[in-house]
Design a protein around this motif. Structure first.
Motif, short mmCIF file in Angstrom:
data_model
loop_
_atom_site.label_atom_id
_atom_site.label_comp_id
_atom_site.label_asym_id
_atom_site.label_seq_id
_atom_site.Cartn_x
_atom_site.Cartn_y
_atom_site.Cartn_z
N ARG A 57 24.15 -6.95 58.13
CA ARG A 57 22.98 -8.00 57.71
C ARG A 57 22.96 -7.78 56.30
O ARG A 57 22.27 -8.69 56.05
N LYS A 58 23.10 -6.55 56.00
CA LYS A 58 22.40 -6.07 54.54
C LYS A 58 23.55 -6.74 53.71
O LYS A 58 23.21 -7.19 52.75
N LYS A 59 24.64 -6.56 53.86
CA LYS A 59 25.93 -6.89 53.18
C LYS A 59 25.35 -8.62 53.52
O LYS A 59 26.26 -8.61 52.28
N ILE A 60 25.41 -9.48 54.05
CA ILE A 60 25.82 -10.54 53.63
C ILE A 60 23.86 -11.44 53.07
O ILE A 60 23.89 -11.61 52.05
N GLU A 61 23.07 -10.21 53.68
CA GLU A 61 21.73 -10.68 52.86
C GLU A 61 21.87 -10.09 50.98
O GLU A 61 21.63 -11.26 50.27
N LYS A 62 23.26 -9.42 51.08
CA LYS A 62 23.10 -8.80 49.40
C LYS A 62 24.16 -10.29 48.89
O LYS A 62 23.41 -10.69 47.93
N SER A 63 25.08 -10.66 49.75
CA SER A 63 26.01 -11.88 49.33
C SER A 63 24.79 -13.12 49.42
O SER A 63 25.46 -14.07 48.00
N ALA A 64 24.48 -12.92 49.62
CA ALA A 64 22.85 -14.91 49.55
C ALA A 64 22.59 -14.32 48.32
O ALA A 64 22.27 -15.76 47.60
N PHE A 65 21.67 -13.09 47.73
CA PHE A 65 21.31 -13.36 46.98
C PHE A 65 21.95 -13.29 45.57
O PHE A 65 21.17 -13.67 44.59
N TYR A 66 23.32 -12.62 45.64
CA TYR A 66 23.60 -13.27 44.02
C TYR A 66 24.63 -14.94 44.21
O TYR A 66 25.08 -14.61 43.52
N LEU A 67 25.03 -14.96 45.34
CA LEU A 67 25.17 -16.64 45.18
C LEU A 67 24.25 -17.40 44.63
O LEU A 67 24.51 -18.49 44.14
N ALA A 68 23.51 -17.07 44.63
CA ALA A 68 22.09 -18.11 44.93
C ALA A 68 21.19 -17.66 43.34
O ALA A 68 21.35 -18.54 42.65
N VAL A 69 21.58 -16.62 42.65
CA VAL A 69 21.33 -16.26 41.54
C VAL A 69 21.73 -15.87 40.45
O VAL A 69 21.95 -15.54 39.42
N LYS A 71 25.15 -17.31 40.08
CA LYS A 71 26.25 -18.15 39.30
C LYS A 71 27.70 -17.96 38.84
O LYS A 71 28.35 -18.03 38.99
N ASP A 72 27.82 -17.07 38.32
CA ASP A 72 28.71 -16.10 37.18
C ASP A 72 29.77 -16.02 37.89
O ASP A 72 31.21 -15.49 37.74
N ILE A 73 29.37 -15.04 39.31
CA ILE A 73 30.09 -14.29 39.68
C ILE A 73 31.16 -14.98 40.56
O ILE A 73 30.22 -15.88 41.75
N ALA A 74 32.57 -15.13 40.75
CA ALA A 74 33.37 -15.84 41.78
C ALA A 74 33.00 -14.62 43.44
O ALA A 74 32.22 -14.26 43.64
N MET A 75 32.98 -16.01 43.85
CA MET A 75 32.41 -15.87 45.55
C MET A 75 33.59 -14.55 45.97
O MET A 75 33.18 -13.76 46.83
N LYS A 76 34.80 -14.57 45.89
CA LYS A 76 35.73 -13.99 46.37
C LYS A 76 35.82 -11.83 45.72
O LYS A 76 35.26 -11.65 46.49
N ARG A 106 25.77 -21.93 48.13
CA ARG A 106 25.10 -21.65 46.40
C ARG A 106 24.82 -22.96 46.24
O ARG A 106 23.92 -22.70 44.48
N ASN A 107 25.36 -23.96 46.37
CA ASN A 107 25.03 -24.98 46.17
C ASN A 107 23.43 -25.70 46.25
O ASN A 107 24.08 -26.39 46.01
N SER A 108 23.01 -24.97 46.69
CA SER A 108 22.15 -25.32 47.09
C SER A 108 20.36 -24.72 45.98
O SER A 108 20.92 -24.57 45.92
N ALA A 109 19.51 -25.35 45.76
CA ALA A 109 19.24 -25.10 44.91
C ALA A 109 18.63 -23.67 44.97
O ALA A 109 17.58 -23.52 45.74
N PRO A 110 18.20 -22.91 43.81
CA PRO A 110 17.89 -21.52 43.98
C PRO A 110 16.42 -21.59 44.10
O PRO A 110 16.40 -20.52 44.38
#
Length: 300
Positions: A57-69, A71-76, A106-110
């Motif tokens: 859960r914490k890994k997914i929450e951290k990934s969501a933070f990166y995806l949202a704020v 944008k320059d980091i590749a999802m991979k 990621r495409n949703s509004a930050p």
């Protein structure tokens, strides 16, 4: 109590600060100065999650933070850094948690991010989470003081007649078999009869449907060899941490975790022997389903 709060917070902070590393049970238990044998139960009772579920859960929450704020980091790069083996595994886990694919997230509004994930402090922690866990620790310790009398005792050797149960759901049928056997030998019912459950497997390493529990009745003398499902078993005399009180079946997990916490706090170590429960009454005879129980851990 303060010591347990510090140790639990230390393990949670370590997990949240090291999500990109290999977070094994042994390592995290060591950080908190708990035995890995007992830590999984303590962690689940306090956080409401298994250790593995918490980490995911914490890994997914951290990934969501990166995806949202970020944008320059590749999802991979995001999911690889957090230890997900592939995009499909990451996407499936993310969608299960948030109900939306990571690309759509990621495409949703930050600015909508705060609706899903709490704003993190500078060190990546969420203060309200720690307050919640500390409250759980305090509630458990307060419950223990009010309900569980804990002592270190020298217990005598106990001779038992036992029936093996494979799986938690088969314990009651095993007791029924044992009681029918005892009735034929006029060993049940009788005054002050004691029934005992001996745990020969740990729920940490054995699935609940395969864990081995012995349903036992305490005898005055050693049982001669039997043919059939009933066999002789002996609990050795020695030193035990004993937690006593009147409880419902739903309280048993809290009792065991409380004893493990007490054992660690008072610097005892568990022997290579089996913990057990001694029943002094039957929950079926109580209007609230309560029974008088001794929870026993062999220690040195």
């Amino acid at each position: 109590m303060e010591e347990h709060k510090k140790r639990i917070i230390k393990t949670i902070r370590y997990i949240d600060d090291n999500l990109e590393t290999d977070l094994s049970l042994e390592k995290i238990a060591e950080i908190g100065m708990y035995s890995s044998f007992h830590f999984h139960r303590i962690f689940k009772l306090i956080t409401g999650e298994t250790l593995q579920n918490y980490i995911i859960r914490k890994k997914i929450e951290k990934s969501a933070f990166y995806l949202a704020v970020k944008k320059d980091i590749a999802m991979k790069d995001i999911y690889h850094d957090l230890g997900f083996s592939s995009h499909s595994v990451f996407s499936k886990t993310f969608k299960k948690h948030y109900g939306i694919a990571p690309s759509a997230f990621r495409n949703s509004a930050p600015e909508t991010f705060h609706k899903i994930l709490q704003i993190q402090s500078k060190n990546g922690q969420v203060d309200t989470v720690f307050s919640q866990y500390i409250c759980h620790v305090e509630n458990l310790l307060n419950w223990t003081k009010m309900n569980l009398k804990i002592e270190v005792k020298e217990l005598p050797e106990m001779n038992l007649a036992s029936v093996m149960s494979l799986g938690i759901s088969h314990v009651e049928p095993s007791y029924n078999t044992l009681i029918e056997w005892a009735k034929k030998r006029h060993l049940f019912p009788r005054e002050n009869v004691k029934m005992i459950s001996v745990y020969h497997d740990s729920f940490k390493v054995t699935a609940a449907d395969k864990v081995r529990i012995h349903a036992c009745i305490l005898l005055d003398e050693r049982l001669e060899d039997q043919k059939g499902v009933v066999f002789s078993e002996t609990i050795d005399a020695g030193k035990y941490i004993v937690g006593s009180g009147e409880f419902t079946l739903d309280d048993f997990e809290k009792c065991w975790v409380s004893l493990f916490l007490w054992m660690n706090e008072h610097h005892y170590s568990m022997k290579k022997a089996f913990p057990f429960e001694i029943y002094h009454s039957n929950f079926k005879d109580h209007p609230e389903g309560k029974m008088i129980v001794d929870f026993c851990i062999p220690v040195y």
